[in-house]
Design a protein around this motif. Structure first.
Motif, short mmCIF file in Angstrom:
data_model
loop_
_atom_site.label_atom_id
_atom_site.label_comp_id
_atom_site.label_asym_id
_atom_site.label_seq_id
_atom_site.Cartn_x
_atom_site.Cartn_y
_atom_site.Cartn_z
N PHE A 1 -2.19 -8.71 -11.05
CA PHE A 1 -3.01 -8.49 -9.86
C PHE A 1 -3.73 -9.77 -9.48
CE2 PHE A 1 -2.87 -3.92 -9.35
CZ PHE A 1 -2.61 -3.43 -10.62
N GLY B 1 -12.87 -3.04 -19.46
CA GLY B 1 -12.61 -2.22 -20.63
C GLY B 1 -11.17 -1.73 -20.60
N GLU B 2 -10.80 -0.94 -21.58
CA GLU B 2 -9.43 -0.46 -21.69
C GLU B 2 -9.14 0.72 -20.77
OE1 GLU B 2 -8.12 -3.39 -24.25
OE2 GLU B 2 -6.96 -1.82 -23.25
N PHE C 1 -8.22 -10.84 -17.93
CA PHE C 1 -8.39 -12.07 -17.19
C PHE C 1 -7.37 -13.12 -17.62
CE2 PHE C 1 -10.57 -15.47 -15.05
CZ PHE C 1 -10.47 -16.57 -15.89
N ASP D 1 -8.73 -18.22 -13.10
CA ASP D 1 -9.41 -18.11 -11.81
C ASP D 1 -9.43 -19.47 -11.12
OD1 ASP D 1 -12.87 -18.04 -13.14
OD2 ASP D 1 -11.24 -19.48 -13.38
N ILE E 1 -9.03 -14.60 -8.60
CA ILE E 1 -8.72 -14.37 -10.01
C ILE E 1 -7.35 -13.73 -10.14
CG2 ILE E 1 -9.45 -13.26 -12.16
CD1 ILE E 1 -12.20 -13.00 -11.13
N TYR F 1 -5.26 -11.30 -12.81
CA TYR F 1 -5.37 -10.43 -13.97
C TYR F 1 -3.99 -9.96 -14.39
CZ TYR F 1 -10.46 -9.86 -13.53
OH TYR F 1 -11.81 -10.08 -13.49
N PHE G 1 -8.94 -6.16 -4.92
CA PHE G 1 -7.69 -6.32 -5.62
C PHE G 1 -6.49 -6.09 -4.71
CE2 PHE G 1 -8.52 -6.78 -10.16
CZ PHE G 1 -9.87 -6.56 -10.21
N GLY G 2 -5.42 -6.82 -5.00
CA GLY G 2 -4.15 -6.58 -4.35
C GLY G 2 -3.41 -5.45 -5.04
N THR G 3 -2.20 -5.17 -4.58
CA THR G 3 -1.45 -4.01 -5.06
C THR G 3 -0.72 -4.25 -6.37
OG1 THR G 3 0.39 -4.65 -3.64
CG2 THR G 3 -1.13 -3.02 -2.77
N GLN H 1 -2.19 -6.78 -16.44
CA GLN H 1 -2.46 -5.44 -16.94
C GLN H 1 -1.22 -4.88 -17.61
OE1 GLN H 1 -3.64 -2.43 -14.07
NE2 GLN H 1 -4.83 -1.34 -15.61
N LEU I 1 -14.97 -7.62 -6.49
CA LEU I 1 -13.63 -8.10 -6.23
C LEU I 1 -12.82 -7.12 -5.40
CD1 LEU I 1 -12.70 -9.58 -9.72
CD2 LEU I 1 -13.45 -10.82 -7.69
N LYS J 1 -3.50 -0.20 -20.51
CA LYS J 1 -4.65 -1.03 -20.85
C LYS J 1 -5.40 -1.45 -19.60
CE LYS J 1 -2.75 -2.91 -25.12
NZ LYS J 1 -2.50 -4.17 -25.90
N GLY J 2 -6.59 -1.98 -19.82
CA GLY J 2 -7.35 -2.52 -18.71
C GLY J 2 -6.87 -3.91 -18.33
N PRO J 3 -7.21 -4.36 -17.12
CA PRO J 3 -6.81 -5.71 -16.69
C PRO J 3 -7.43 -6.78 -17.60
CG PRO J 3 -7.53 -4.39 -14.82
CD PRO J 3 -7.90 -3.62 -16.05
#
Lengths: 114, 115
Positions: A89, B107-108, A46, A49, A34, A36, A104-106, A38, A102, A42-44
């Motif tokens: 990411f 979420g945020e 989508f 994928d 996937i 993402y 995650f990469g850096t 960011q 998942l 804020k959050g990642p």
């Protein structure tokens, strides 16, 4: 151990150009990947994928390419816009089945210059 | 657009305090996750739940605890916060089924600062 890493920590592009963000993964058993986005604070979010039985998948202005031979994943963004500026990411599932945890990469910071 | 909500978004607390970060999702997802992310760094899974009354530790050791009493709710608790707990905590969820490729929605985030 398992790891997902990115080749370029920072990518600066001109508005309107195409962007390519690369990612290498180490677990050859991973079957799901996937990307993402960011934005700051804020959050990642989508983006797109791809499963390991595919080499390419296209979305709106984005394309993900998977090369299982060299364990490489890339995200292509067409006609990059200022709103695309963010950290990107890649993530893999490490073939951990239905747990869907998942790795995650850096991250790569994409900076779009007007 | 994912319907997953975290509160508080920002929290500054003193050392030794107990805090709970709330996370709720309205998508009926059976799997929920907590990730920890330091600024500019990758996300690390600290807790995972594949359904009500099931929780597991993630890849990164954490002194926090979680509970899953209801499908839509997955709170994270720190009994005694320390400055080393300062970080961003991201809650996420994904749908059911046997596929290992269910999209994870985030979420945020909750930014925690322990002074």
């Amino acid at each position: 151990g398992e790891s997902v890493g990115l080749h370029l920590p920072t990518l600066s592009v001109q508005e309107g150009d195409n962007s390519i963000i690369n990612c290498a993964y180490s677990n050859s058993a991973s079957d799901y990947f996937i990307w993402y986005k960011q934005e700051s604070g804020k959050g990642p979010q989508f983006i797109i994928d791809i499963r390991s039985n595919m080499d390419k998948r296209q979305g709106q202005r984005v394309t993900v390419l998977l090369n299982k031979t060299v364990k490489h994943l890339s995200l292509q963004i067409a006609a990059t816009q200022p709103g695309d500026s963010a950290v990107y990411f890649c993530a893999e599932n490490g073939n951990r089945g239905a747990t869907n945890k998942l790795i995650f990469g850096t991250g790569t910071l994409l900076a779009v210059q007007p | 657009e994912a319907d997953i909500y975290q509160t508080p978004r920002y929290l500054v607390i003193g050392t030794g305090k107990k805090i709970t970060l709330e996370c709720s999702q309205t998508m009926g997802h059976d799997k929920m996750y907590w990730y920890q992310q330091d600024p500019g760094m990758e996300l690390h899974l600290i807790h995972y739940s594949y359904g009500v009354n099931s929780t597991e530790k993630g890849d990164l050791s954490s002194e926090s605890t979680v509970s899953r009493i209801r499908t839509e709710h997955f709170p994270l608790t720190l009994e005694s916060a320390r400055p080393s707990h300062t970080s961003q905590y991201l809650c996420a969820s994904s749908g059911g089924g046997q596929s290992s490729g269910n999209t994870i929605y985030f979420g945020e985030g909750s930014w925690l600062t322990v002074v």
